[in-house]
Design a protein around this motif. Structure first.
Motif, PDB file in Angstrom:
ATOM      1  N   ASP A 217       3.977  -3.205   6.775  1.00  0.00           N
ATOM      2  CA  ASP A 217       4.399  -1.806   6.775  1.00  0.00           C
ATOM      3  C   ASP A 217       3.289  -0.926   6.187  1.00  0.00           C
TER       4      ASP A 217
ATOM      5  N   THR B  75       3.274   2.158   5.151  1.00  0.00           N
ATOM      6  CA  THR B  75       3.668   2.921   3.957  1.00  0.00           C
ATOM      7  C   THR B  75       3.637   2.031   2.720  1.00  0.00           C
TER       8      THR B  75
ATOM      9  N   TRP C 259       0.061   1.328   1.703  1.00  0.00           N
ATOM     10  CA  TRP C 259      -0.550   2.510   1.094  1.00  0.00           C
ATOM     11  C   TRP C 259      -0.035   2.786  -0.312  1.00  0.00           C
ATOM     12  N   SER C 260       1.256   2.547  -0.540  1.00  0.00           N
ATOM     13  CA  SER C 260       1.870   3.013  -1.788  1.00  0.00           C
ATOM     14  C   SER C 260       2.140   1.943  -2.844  1.00  0.00           C
TER      15      SER C 260
END
Length: 81
Positions: free
Chosen positions: A24, A26, A29-30
């Motif tokens: 995923d 997101t 990235w997070s």
């Protein structure tokens, strides 16, 4: 803890595959790679504990290093907080 039904293992694996956080964008990235956390389930209502084997099975599928430490047993009555 009660045993998770073997017949549910493949459906669980399929459901988790739909939401594969490792792929995923997101999540990539997070969430820093190698992040380790501790969490608690806290009830907001009076109830009866159920599904501990499912909780353990889900986390084992997501990451075998996850350690589930239940502070209650299945069937125990729980109260808010």
């Amino acid at each position: 803890m009660s045993e998770f039904p073997a017949a549910w293992t493949e459906p669980l694996r399929g459901a988790l595959a739909e939401d594969d956080v490792a792929e995923d964008i997101t999540t990539q990235w997070s969430v820093p790679q190698g992040l380790r956390v501790q969490a608690e389930f806290i009830t907001r209502q009076t109830g009866v504990v159920a599904g501990l084997a499912a909780v353990e099975a889900v986390f084992a599928q997501v990451d075998p290093e996850v350690e589930v430490k239940a502070q209650v047993t299945g069937g125990a009555e729980v109260f808010p907080g």
